[in-house]
Write a protein that holds these residues in place. Structure first.
Motif, PDB file in Angstrom:
ATOM      1  N   CYS A  83      -1.044   7.911  -0.055  1.00 30.16           N
ATOM      2  CA  CYS A  83      -0.744   8.062  -1.478  1.00 30.16           C
ATOM      3  C   CYS A  83      -1.446   7.081  -2.406  1.00 30.16           C
ATOM      4  CB  CYS A  83       0.758   7.992  -1.688  1.00 30.16           C
ATOM      5  SG  CYS A  83       1.504   6.387  -1.413  1.00 30.16           S
ATOM      6  N   GLN A  84      -1.410   5.789  -2.113  1.00 32.34           N
ATOM      7  CA  GLN A  84      -1.865   4.806  -3.104  1.00 32.34           C
ATOM      8  C   GLN A  84      -3.353   4.942  -3.420  1.00 32.34           C
ATOM      9  OE1 GLN A  84      -0.591   0.818  -2.164  1.00 32.34           O
ATOM     10  NE2 GLN A  84      -1.452  -0.061  -4.015  1.00 32.34           N
ATOM     11  N   PRO A  85      -4.256   4.962  -2.430  1.00 36.23           N
ATOM     12  CA  PRO A  85      -5.662   5.142  -2.781  1.00 36.23           C
ATOM     13  C   PRO A  85      -5.961   6.511  -3.369  1.00 36.23           C
ATOM     14  CG  PRO A  85      -5.360   5.097  -0.396  1.00 36.23           C
ATOM     15  CD  PRO A  85      -4.073   4.672  -1.003  1.00 36.23           C
ATOM     16  N   SER A  86      -5.193   7.528  -2.982  1.00 39.18           N
ATOM     17  CA  SER A  86      -5.407   8.851  -3.565  1.00 39.18           C
ATOM     18  C   SER A  86      -5.182   8.807  -5.074  1.00 39.18           C
ATOM     19  CB  SER A  86      -4.465   9.865  -2.909  1.00 39.18           C
ATOM     20  OG  SER A  86      -4.846  11.186  -3.205  1.00 39.18           O
ATOM     21  N   ARG A  87      -4.167   8.072  -5.501  1.00 38.40           N
ATOM     22  CA  ARG A  87      -3.865   7.944  -6.921  1.00 38.40           C
ATOM     23  C   ARG A  87      -4.915   7.103  -7.641  1.00 38.40           C
ATOM     24  NH1 ARG A  87       1.812   9.498  -6.989  1.00 38.40           N
ATOM     25  NH2 ARG A  87       2.122  10.189  -4.834  1.00 38.40           N
ATOM     26  N   SER A  88      -5.449   6.112  -6.945  1.00 42.62           N
ATOM     27  CA  SER A  88      -6.515   5.302  -7.529  1.00 42.62           C
ATOM     28  C   SER A  88      -7.757   6.149  -7.776  1.00 42.62           C
ATOM     29  CB  SER A  88      -6.849   4.124  -6.610  1.00 42.62           C
ATOM     30  OG  SER A  88      -7.849   3.305  -7.171  1.00 42.62           O
ATOM     31  N   ARG A 102      -7.747   0.820  -2.214  1.00 41.81           N
ATOM     32  CA  ARG A 102      -8.250   1.586  -1.078  1.00 41.81           C
ATOM     33  C   ARG A 102      -7.272   1.671   0.082  1.00 41.81           C
ATOM     34  NH1 ARG A 102     -14.698  -0.120  -0.825  1.00 41.81           N
ATOM     35  NH2 ARG A 102     -14.951  -0.396  -3.084  1.00 41.81           N
ATOM     36  N   ALA A 103      -6.037   1.203  -0.111  1.00 41.72           N
ATOM     37  CA  ALA A 103      -5.061   1.240   0.974  1.00 41.72           C
ATOM     38  C   ALA A 103      -3.659   1.230   0.388  1.00 41.72           C
ATOM     39  CB  ALA A 103      -5.250   0.051   1.917  1.00 41.72           C
ATOM     40  N   ASN A 104      -2.692   1.599   1.202  1.00 41.27           N
ATOM     41  CA  ASN A 104      -1.288   1.457   0.825  1.00 41.27           C
ATOM     42  C   ASN A 104      -0.909  -0.010   0.977  1.00 41.27           C
ATOM     43  OD1 ASN A 104      -0.964   4.120   0.214  1.00 41.27           O
ATOM     44  ND2 ASN A 104       0.326   4.618   1.963  1.00 41.27           N
ATOM     45  N   ASP A 105      -1.099  -0.768  -0.079  1.00 38.99           N
ATOM     46  CA  ASP A 105      -0.958  -2.217  -0.019  1.00 38.99           C
ATOM     47  C   ASP A 105      -0.622  -2.718  -1.421  1.00 38.99           C
ATOM     48  OD1 ASP A 105      -1.202  -4.950   0.232  1.00 38.99           O
ATOM     49  OD2 ASP A 105      -3.270  -4.933   0.936  1.00 38.99           O
ATOM     50  N   ILE A 106       0.557  -3.318  -1.607  1.00 35.98           N
ATOM     51  CA  ILE A 106       0.940  -3.746  -2.950  1.00 35.98           C
ATOM     52  C   ILE A 106       0.071  -4.887  -3.461  1.00 35.98           C
ATOM     53  CG2 ILE A 106       3.322  -3.017  -2.573  1.00 35.98           C
ATOM     54  CD1 ILE A 106       4.071  -6.012  -2.479  1.00 35.98           C
ATOM     55  N   GLN A 107      -0.725  -5.493  -2.598  1.00 36.25           N
ATOM     56  CA  GLN A 107      -1.632  -6.551  -3.031  1.00 36.25           C
ATOM     57  C   GLN A 107      -2.904  -5.993  -3.658  1.00 36.25           C
ATOM     58  OE1 GLN A 107      -1.999  -8.621   0.694  1.00 36.25           O
ATOM     59  NE2 GLN A 107      -0.222  -9.916   0.300  1.00 36.25           N
ATOM     60  N   LEU A 147      -0.554  -1.016 -19.130  1.00 39.24           N
ATOM     61  CA  LEU A 147      -1.821  -1.724 -19.321  1.00 39.24           C
ATOM     62  C   LEU A 147      -3.009  -0.899 -18.860  1.00 39.24           C
ATOM     63  CD1 LEU A 147      -0.745  -5.285 -18.065  1.00 39.24           C
ATOM     64  CD2 LEU A 147      -0.827  -4.422 -20.422  1.00 39.24           C
ATOM     65  N   GLN A 148      -2.733   0.286 -18.329  1.00 43.37           N
ATOM     66  CA  GLN A 148      -3.793   1.139 -17.801  1.00 43.37           C
ATOM     67  C   GLN A 148      -3.878   2.469 -18.533  1.00 43.37           C
ATOM     68  OE1 GLN A 148      -6.161   0.278 -15.710  1.00 43.37           O
ATOM     69  NE2 GLN A 148      -5.329  -1.782 -15.347  1.00 43.37           N
ATOM     70  N   GLY A 149      -3.408   2.495 -19.773  1.00 43.25           N
ATOM     71  CA  GLY A 149      -3.631   3.661 -20.613  1.00 43.25           C
ATOM     72  C   GLY A 149      -2.430   4.523 -20.895  1.00 43.25           C
ATOM     73  N   PHE A 150      -1.241   4.151 -20.397  1.00 43.91           N
ATOM     74  CA  PHE A 150      -0.072   4.990 -20.618  1.00 43.91           C
ATOM     75  C   PHE A 150       0.805   4.413 -21.726  1.00 43.91           C
ATOM     76  CE2 PHE A 150      -1.327   6.509 -16.462  1.00 43.91           C
ATOM     77  CZ  PHE A 150      -1.143   7.882 -16.614  1.00 43.91           C
ATOM     78  N   ASP A 151       1.048   5.231 -22.755  1.00 44.92           N
ATOM     79  CA  ASP A 151       1.975   4.840 -23.806  1.00 44.92           C
ATOM     80  C   ASP A 151       3.382   4.713 -23.245  1.00 44.92           C
ATOM     81  OD1 ASP A 151      -0.078   5.082 -25.763  1.00 44.92           O
ATOM     82  OD2 ASP A 151       0.282   7.242 -25.870  1.00 44.92           O
ATOM     83  N   GLU A 152       3.707   5.592 -22.320  1.00 48.30           N
ATOM     84  CA  GLU A 152       5.035   5.588 -21.708  1.00 48.30           C
ATOM     85  C   GLU A 152       4.908   5.900 -20.235  1.00 48.30           C
ATOM     86  OE1 GLU A 152       9.482   7.667 -22.135  1.00 48.30           O
ATOM     87  OE2 GLU A 152       7.795   8.435 -23.318  1.00 48.30           O
ATOM     88  N   PHE A 153       5.682   5.173 -19.428  1.00 50.68           N
ATOM     89  CA  PHE A 153       5.766   5.512 -18.007  1.00 50.68           C
ATOM     90  C   PHE A 153       7.210   5.323 -17.560  1.00 50.68           C
ATOM     91  CE2 PHE A 153       5.010   6.077 -13.625  1.00 50.68           C
ATOM     92  CZ  PHE A 153       3.782   6.696 -13.511  1.00 50.68           C
ATOM     93  N   PHE A 154       7.709   6.342 -16.879  1.00 47.18           N
ATOM     94  CA  PHE A 154       9.096   6.346 -16.409  1.00 47.18           C
ATOM     95  C   PHE A 154       9.103   6.781 -14.945  1.00 47.18           C
ATOM     96  CE2 PHE A 154      13.214   8.188 -15.564  1.00 47.18           C
ATOM     97  CZ  PHE A 154      14.104   7.406 -16.275  1.00 47.18           C
ATOM     98  N   GLY A 155       9.644   5.941 -14.086  1.00 46.11           N
ATOM     99  CA  GLY A 155       9.684   6.313 -12.679  1.00 46.11           C
ATOM    100  C   GLY A 155       9.728   5.115 -11.774  1.00 46.11           C
ATOM    101  N   GLN A 156       8.841   5.107 -10.784  1.00 46.05           N
ATOM    102  CA  GLN A 156       8.834   4.067  -9.761  1.00 46.05           C
ATOM    103  C   GLN A 156       7.415   3.533  -9.614  1.00 46.05           C
ATOM    104  OE1 GLN A 156      10.487   7.260  -7.648  1.00 46.05           O
ATOM    105  NE2 GLN A 156      12.340   6.195  -7.021  1.00 46.05           N
ATOM    106  N   TYR A 157       7.235   2.250  -9.906  1.00 48.32           N
ATOM    107  CA  TYR A 157       5.899   1.673  -9.920  1.00 48.32           C
ATOM    108  C   TYR A 157       5.392   1.386  -8.507  1.00 48.32           C
ATOM    109  CZ  TYR A 157       6.612   1.045 -14.948  1.00 48.32           C
ATOM    110  OH  TYR A 157       6.839   1.253 -16.283  1.00 48.32           O
ATOM    111  N   LEU A 158       6.271   0.961  -7.612  1.00 47.89           N
ATOM    112  CA  LEU A 158       5.885   0.696  -6.225  1.00 47.89           C
ATOM    113  C   LEU A 158       6.099   1.939  -5.375  1.00 47.89           C
ATOM    114  CD1 LEU A 158       7.355  -2.871  -5.635  1.00 47.89           C
ATOM    115  CD2 LEU A 158       4.946  -2.229  -5.480  1.00 47.89           C
ATOM    116  N   GLN A 159       5.137   2.244  -4.498  1.00 54.40           N
ATOM    117  CA  GLN A 159       5.274   3.449  -3.697  1.00 54.40           C
ATOM    118  C   GLN A 159       6.494   3.410  -2.786  1.00 54.40           C
ATOM    119  OE1 GLN A 159       2.647   1.458  -3.713  1.00 54.40           O
ATOM    120  NE2 GLN A 159       1.814   1.058  -1.678  1.00 54.40           N
ATOM    121  N   VAL A 160       6.875   2.209  -2.303  1.00 51.54           N
ATOM    122  CA  VAL A 160       8.048   2.141  -1.431  1.00 51.54           C
ATOM    123  C   VAL A 160       9.327   2.421  -2.213  1.00 51.54           C
ATOM    124  CG1 VAL A 160       8.376  -0.359  -1.678  1.00 51.54           C
ATOM    125  CG2 VAL A 160       9.169   0.797   0.398  1.00 51.54           C
TER     126      VAL A 160
END
Length: 479
Positions: A83-88, A102-107, A147-160
């Motif tokens: 999921c994470q790199p796919s979204r990137s 490039r990986a599922n990695d919160i770092q 900070l990446q272009g969204f006026d509003e974001f609602f949900g879950q920021y971390l994939q876990v």
């Protein structure tokens, strides 16, 4: 097939520079206003999980109708097999050999210098909203969606965090949206529904447009749970199999096949509600809606329960492999586009495309000059039948492993997979072997050399990761 030196040189040059030309016809060169854009992305929904892609056991009438009213793609690819790199890839228009995450990695997260499709549309005057699973940065990092272009974001920021359907809070911009109905182990607020309602409200509030509604919904990823009304139509129709998750705090199901079918049908109904709202607001004919998935259907779990479910429903269709693999089952995804009056209804396209193409496509539709550094090509000519559709010379995926980089590429009908960095390159001819059953590398050494050279040129060194962040646990979301 790419079989001569000139083609190979063009491939390597395009890949090393990370440049792909886009179609010349942009919205600003036409008389029509820029369209609203709705991008709905399921989580772990396999290529064969929808009726319009051959599913027979799970009912998806609204998405099937969307396909009948628009264009269904048969050769669209996710940015990655997880999921994470796919979204990137989706956000940056750069494949996994170039994209920042490039990986599922919160770092790993987006940084201020990164260009995203949301930033570009925001600068164009679009209202930008995201609703669901982000995965590219969280509180205190530059990858935060605001900070990446969204006026509003609602949900879950971390994939876990997005693994859970009854957490006691959700992210909303810089703050938390509390869910008291889920405190103390209660299950009163199914978060997919909460996220969906916020998405509908964003569309209502910004219907005068233009707006970009990014809906990375969390269904049907684990946990395995859905309200009873979605399970009821399937009760007793499938073998009753207990599917449990061994991880602390995760919900399982005593009737796993029924639960998974109910989750997918609930997603289908919510896609229908988005489409109905556009009609209600009178903006249906100036809104392009795309539905897809972030990668293929899941495998694994306790006693490989998720594998059993994916296999039972043939949720990856005829494709080999699952999420987390470089075979088609991990990468090829459903992709449906609907835009009344612009995209011909009831059409099917075998154009080879992927998530990296969305940034230049949306730029094209919105009348924005796309960034020079992109691995994508606008598919607007295919969608609208206007202009010349350019083709990819090759497409590429990679994922870092402990002993190197696993990778895959497609060039024409040839697909190469090198899952083990030290292993041989497998080769498949997808024109005759969509299931990737026959490795024909030994009989086509020249093709293997060409694709290997292409893959070598597609990789750039990843940037250094940040290591000063604590990892979260289930106790941070569920109590």
């Amino acid at each position: 097939m790419p079989t001569n030196d000139l083609t190979l040189k063009l491939l390597l040059a395009a890949c090393c520079l990370g440049l792909m030309l886009t179609a010349p016809a942009r919205a600003e060169d036409r008389d029509d206003a820029p369209p609203n854009i709705v991008y709905i992305m399921a989580d772990d929904l396999g290529y064969g999980a929808l009726g319009c892609y051959g599913q027979t056991k799970i009912h998806t009438p609204r998405i099937d109708r969307m396909a009948a009213e628009g264009m269904r793609f048969t050769q669209c690819y996710a940015g990655s097999h997880v999921c994470q790199p796919s979204r990137s890839v989706l956000m940056t228009g750069l494949h996994t050999g170039h994209t920042p995450v490039r990986a599922n990695d919160i770092q790993q997260f987006l940084r201020p210098q990164d260009t995203t499709v949301a930033k570009l549309l925001q600068e164009r005057g679009y209202a930008t909203g995201g609703f669901g699973k982000w995965g590219l940065g969280f509180e205190g990092t530059p990858g935060h969606p605001n900070l990446q272009g969204f006026d509003e974001f609602f949900g879950q920021y971390l994939q876990v965090h997005a693994h859970f359907y009854y957490p006691y809070w959700l992210n909303h911009n810089d703050g938390k949206h509390m869910l008291p109905g889920n405190e103390g182990g209660k299950r009163e607020q199914y978060v997919q529904d909460v996220i969906h309602e916020q998405a509908l409200e964003f569309i209502r509030s910004n219907h005068e447009g233009p707006f970009f509604a990014y809906l990375p919904y969390i269904i049907p990823h684990v946990e395995l749970v859905v309200p009873e009304e979605s399970e009821a139509p399937y009760r007793g129709k499938f073998p009753k199999i207990s599917i449990q998750d061994p991880r602390a705090g995760y919900i399982g199901s005593e009737d796993g096949l029924t639960t998974l079918a109910g989750m997918i049908s609930r997603l289908d109904a919510q896609v229908g509600e988005v489409l109905d709202l556009l009609v209600e607001l009178g903006i249906d004919d100036n809104t392009i809606v795309i539905f897809t998935s972030d990668n293929g259907g899941q495998s694994g779990g306790k006693d490989r329960g998720w594998t059993k479910m994916t296999d039972y429903f043939e949720a990856n269709g005829p494709l080999r492999g699952y999420k987390g693999t470089f075979y088609e089952g991990g990468l090829r995804v459903p992709f449906i586009a609907r835009w009344p009056g612009k995209i011909p209804a009831g059409t099917t396209s075998d154009h080879i495309c992927g998530f990296w193409d969305m940034l230049p496509t949306f730029c094209d539709l919105a009348g924005i000059e796309p960034p020079t550094e992109t691995d994508g090509i606008s598919i607007a000519p295919t969608l609208t039948g206007s202009g010349i559709q350019r083709q990819h010379l090759g497409i590429y995926w990679e994922y870092a492993r402990r002993n190197g980089i696993g990778r895959a590429a497609r060039m024409g009908n040839w697909k190469a997979v090198q899952a083990n960095p030290n292993g041989p390159v497998e080769l498949y001819d997808l024109s005759t072997d969509i299931s990737e059953r026959w490795n024909v590398a030994d009989g086509n050494p020249a093709i293997v050399r060409q694709i290997t050279a292409f893959m070598d040129g597609a990789h750039t060194a990843p940037r250094e990761i940040t290591t000063d962040f604590e990892r979260t646990t289930v106790k941070d979301y569920v109590r």
